[in-house]
Write a protein that holds these residues in place. Structure first.
Motif, PDB file in Angstrom:
ATOM      1  N   MET A  79     -24.672  53.756   9.374  1.00  0.00           N
ATOM      2  CA  MET A  79     -25.199  53.236   8.108  1.00  0.00           C
ATOM      3  C   MET A  79     -24.886  51.759   7.956  1.00  0.00           C
ATOM      4  O   MET A  79     -25.739  50.961   7.558  1.00  0.00           O
ATOM      5  N   MET A  80     -23.654  51.378   8.295  1.00  0.00           N
ATOM      6  CA  MET A  80     -23.244  49.979   8.188  1.00  0.00           C
ATOM      7  C   MET A  80     -24.094  49.095   9.104  1.00  0.00           C
ATOM      8  O   MET A  80     -24.553  48.023   8.700  1.00  0.00           O
ATOM      9  N   ASN A  81     -24.301  49.533  10.330  1.00  0.00           N
ATOM     10  CA  ASN A  81     -25.076  48.739  11.293  1.00  0.00           C
ATOM     11  C   ASN A  81     -26.541  48.624  10.887  1.00  0.00           C
ATOM     12  O   ASN A  81     -27.168  47.576  11.054  1.00  0.00           O
ATOM     13  N   LEU A  82     -27.080  49.703  10.343  1.00  0.00           N
ATOM     14  CA  LEU A  82     -28.502  49.732  10.018  1.00  0.00           C
ATOM     15  C   LEU A  82     -28.816  49.020   8.707  1.00  0.00           C
ATOM     16  O   LEU A  82     -29.792  48.263   8.616  1.00  0.00           O
ATOM     17  N   LEU A  83     -27.992  49.241   7.690  1.00  0.00           N
ATOM     18  CA  LEU A  83     -28.298  48.732   6.349  1.00  0.00           C
ATOM     19  C   LEU A  83     -27.585  47.427   6.012  1.00  0.00           C
ATOM     20  O   LEU A  83     -27.986  46.732   5.081  1.00  0.00           O
ATOM     21  N   GLN A  84     -26.538  47.100   6.733  1.00  0.00           N
ATOM     22  CA  GLN A  84     -25.815  45.838   6.555  1.00  0.00           C
ATOM     23  C   GLN A  84     -25.373  45.590   5.101  1.00  0.00           C
ATOM     24  O   GLN A  84     -25.710  44.562   4.494  1.00  0.00           O
ATOM     25  N   PRO A  85     -24.610  46.497   4.511  1.00  0.00           N
ATOM     26  CA  PRO A  85     -24.085  46.241   3.158  1.00  0.00           C
ATOM     27  C   PRO A  85     -23.142  45.046   3.175  1.00  0.00           C
ATOM     28  O   PRO A  85     -22.447  44.810   4.176  1.00  0.00           O
ATOM     29  N   PRO A  86     -23.072  44.293   2.089  1.00  0.00           N
ATOM     30  CA  PRO A  86     -22.290  43.048   2.076  1.00  0.00           C
ATOM     31  C   PRO A  86     -20.804  43.261   1.830  1.00  0.00           C
ATOM     32  O   PRO A  86     -20.188  42.588   0.996  1.00  0.00           O
ATOM     33  N   ILE A  87     -20.194  44.206   2.552  1.00  0.00           N
ATOM     34  CA  ILE A  87     -18.784  44.508   2.323  1.00  0.00           C
ATOM     35  C   ILE A  87     -17.924  43.760   3.340  1.00  0.00           C
ATOM     36  O   ILE A  87     -18.288  43.626   4.509  1.00  0.00           O
ATOM     37  N   GLU A  88     -16.788  43.248   2.867  1.00  0.00           N
ATOM     38  CA  GLU A  88     -15.814  42.584   3.719  1.00  0.00           C
ATOM     39  C   GLU A  88     -14.639  43.544   3.935  1.00  0.00           C
ATOM     40  O   GLU A  88     -13.961  43.910   2.986  1.00  0.00           O
ATOM     41  N   LEU A  89     -14.414  43.943   5.175  1.00  0.00           N
ATOM     42  CA  LEU A  89     -13.295  44.822   5.504  1.00  0.00           C
ATOM     43  C   LEU A  89     -12.128  43.971   5.985  1.00  0.00           C
ATOM     44  O   LEU A  89     -12.288  43.140   6.879  1.00  0.00           O
ATOM     45  N   MET A  90     -10.966  44.177   5.404  1.00  0.00           N
ATOM     46  CA  MET A  90      -9.808  43.345   5.721  1.00  0.00           C
ATOM     47  C   MET A  90      -8.532  44.143   5.545  1.00  0.00           C
ATOM     48  O   MET A  90      -8.535  45.239   4.949  1.00  0.00           O
ATOM     49  N   GLN A  91      -7.439  43.609   6.064  1.00  0.00           N
ATOM     50  CA  GLN A  91      -6.139  44.261   5.933  1.00  0.00           C
ATOM     51  C   GLN A  91      -5.370  43.765   4.714  1.00  0.00           C
ATOM     52  O   GLN A  91      -4.506  44.458   4.192  1.00  0.00           O
ATOM     53  N   GLN A  92      -5.697  42.547   4.253  1.00  0.00           N
ATOM     54  CA  GLN A  92      -5.003  41.972   3.094  1.00  0.00           C
ATOM     55  C   GLN A  92      -5.977  41.103   2.311  1.00  0.00           C
ATOM     56  O   GLN A  92      -6.766  40.360   2.902  1.00  0.00           O
ATOM     57  N   PHE A  93      -5.912  41.200   1.006  1.00  0.00           N
ATOM     58  CA  PHE A  93      -6.817  40.453   0.135  1.00  0.00           C
ATOM     59  C   PHE A  93      -6.033  39.350  -0.573  1.00  0.00           C
ATOM     60  O   PHE A  93      -5.070  39.622  -1.293  1.00  0.00           O
ATOM     61  N   GLN A  94      -6.431  38.104  -0.350  1.00  0.00           N
ATOM     62  CA  GLN A  94      -5.784  36.963  -0.992  1.00  0.00           C
ATOM     63  C   GLN A  94      -6.822  36.256  -1.875  1.00  0.00           C
ATOM     64  O   GLN A  94      -7.503  35.331  -1.428  1.00  0.00           O
ATOM     65  N   PRO A  95      -6.933  36.653  -3.119  1.00  0.00           N
ATOM     66  CA  PRO A  95      -7.971  36.133  -4.006  1.00  0.00           C
ATOM     67  C   PRO A  95      -7.628  34.765  -4.581  1.00  0.00           C
ATOM     68  O   PRO A  95      -6.479  34.323  -4.557  1.00  0.00           O
ATOM     69  N   GLN A  96      -8.645  34.125  -5.109  1.00  0.00           N
ATOM     70  CA  GLN A  96      -8.429  32.888  -5.855  1.00  0.00           C
ATOM     71  C   GLN A  96      -7.839  33.223  -7.221  1.00  0.00           C
ATOM     72  O   GLN A  96      -7.871  34.365  -7.678  1.00  0.00           O
TER      73      GLN A  96
END
Length: 363
Positions: A79-96
């Motif tokens: 599904m990810m490869n076909l539809l390309q949802p705009p999700i960022e997969l990461m181990q740590q989130f450093q927000p502004q």
């Protein structure tokens, strides 16, 4: 004129929709993060995607869709490869600084998401799992009767008269199908309405391609091992794998075993790296998969979900003597949670039965 003014002042203001309330909560934030649970499934990915679309189209903001870990099942990766949802997969989130966070398909009380930074203010929770008491934040939409979080966020788009587009509609439709596993009677009226609406936009060929995604050979080795390690205790099934090549096998075996005639409760777990992942399924309307997994893992790990589907995790199993003590303890806890007094199980299928069927012998 006075009478007319009095009538006007007493007129009730139009009731805000849920989507209006959510947009009002985030409209003053420049930075917005839509956060799913770790190892997001199709429901988390598509529901978060729908929230991002809602915010982009309505507020002209550019929210980030964030998830921890990885995508597990073969169908979900396809599904990810076909539809390309705009999700960022990461181990740590450093927000502004001053980032507003929207939790989707998970709650504040549940571990297993990336919201740990003090720079983030959680302003909304959108979920169809009941994971604890209502959090004290500006926007809370928790509806355990909904089949999927995708149903809820599709509803937001409909309220704002926003079309999902072909890719997002396909993802949302697939998410609802995976959450219900084809059991039509578990759809609410709103689920059915959303399915019909999404079908207008979704691509059926993409949907079929996702559902028939190719599987690695290791998957079948895990499946054979799982079936040979499944024990039945009256209406309850217990399956624990000492190792598994892929994490997706845990949920898929649980989905398969709950279809076994006479089985109403399923626990399936597998050791992967230094964690034990588990999935629980129920058929009996009087049971709750979420309560069963929480009772089984209490003091060992964490778990959550809803009535018929739930999951959990025990970390650092190398320190718990997995091959012996932990397996026995989990089995005992599971049977106690299911109110099963039987201590000796029956194998779902033994090696002797497999060999006998291959040689044509009647056993």
């Amino acid at each position: 004129m006075i009478a007319s003014a009095k009538v006007t002042s007493n007129m009730a203001l139009p009731r805000q929709t849920r989507s209006d309330q959510l947009l009002n909560v985030v409209k003053d934030y420049e930075h917005i993060a839509v956060v799913t649970h770790d190892n997001p499934d199709p429901d988390a990915v598509s529901a978060g995607w729908a929230v991002c679309r809602l915010i982009r189209k309505s507020l002209d903001r550019q929210p980030r869709l964030i998830g921890g870990g990885d995508i597990l099942r073969a169908e979900n990766r396809h599904m990810m490869n076909l539809l390309q949802p705009p999700i960022e997969l990461m181990q740590q989130f450093q927000p502004q600084e001053r980032t507003a966070a929207i939790l989707v398909d998970c709650g504040l009380q549940v571990a297993g998401h990336l919201l740990t930074s003090p720079n983030v203010r959680t302003v909304a929770v959108i979920d169809h799992h009941q994971t604890g008491s209502k959090p004290d934040i500006p926007f809370v939409d928790i509806r355990p009767r909904m089949a999927a979080s995708a149903t809820m966020t599709s509803g937001y788009l409909r309220e704002q008269k926003l079309e999902p587009g072909e890719r997002l509609a396909t993802a949302l439709l697939y998410a609802i199908r995976t959450e219900t596993c084809g059991n039509e009677f578990r759809h609410t009226r709103e689920d059915r309405s959303v399915i019909l609406w999404l079908t207008r936009f979704a691509n059926p060929e993409w949907l079929a391609a996702i559902e028939s995604a190719p599987l690695p050979r290791g998957y079948f080795a895990d499946l054979v091992l799982a079936l040979q390690n499944t024990f039945l205790y009256d209406q309850s099934a217990f399956c624990l794998l000492p190792r598994a090549e892929g994490q997706e096998i845990v949920g898929e075996v649980a989905d398969l075993l709950i279809r076994c005639e006479g089985v109403e409760q399923v626990f399936c777990g597998a050791a992967i790296a230094d964690d034990l992942l588990c999935s629980v399924r129920t058929e009996n309307e009087l049971d709750s998969a979420a309560e069963l997994v929480q009772a089984t893992l209490h003091g060992l790990g964490f778990g959550g979900g809803h009535i018929h589907r739930a999951g959990g995790k025990v970390s650092n199993i190398s320190k718990r003597n997995f091959a012996g003590k932990l397996e026995d303890e989990l089995r005992e806890r599971w049977l106690k949670a299911c109110k099963v007094n039987r201590k000796r199980g029956t194998r779902l299928i033994s090696r002797k039965e497999i060999v006998g069927s291959l040689t044509g012998k009647v056993l």
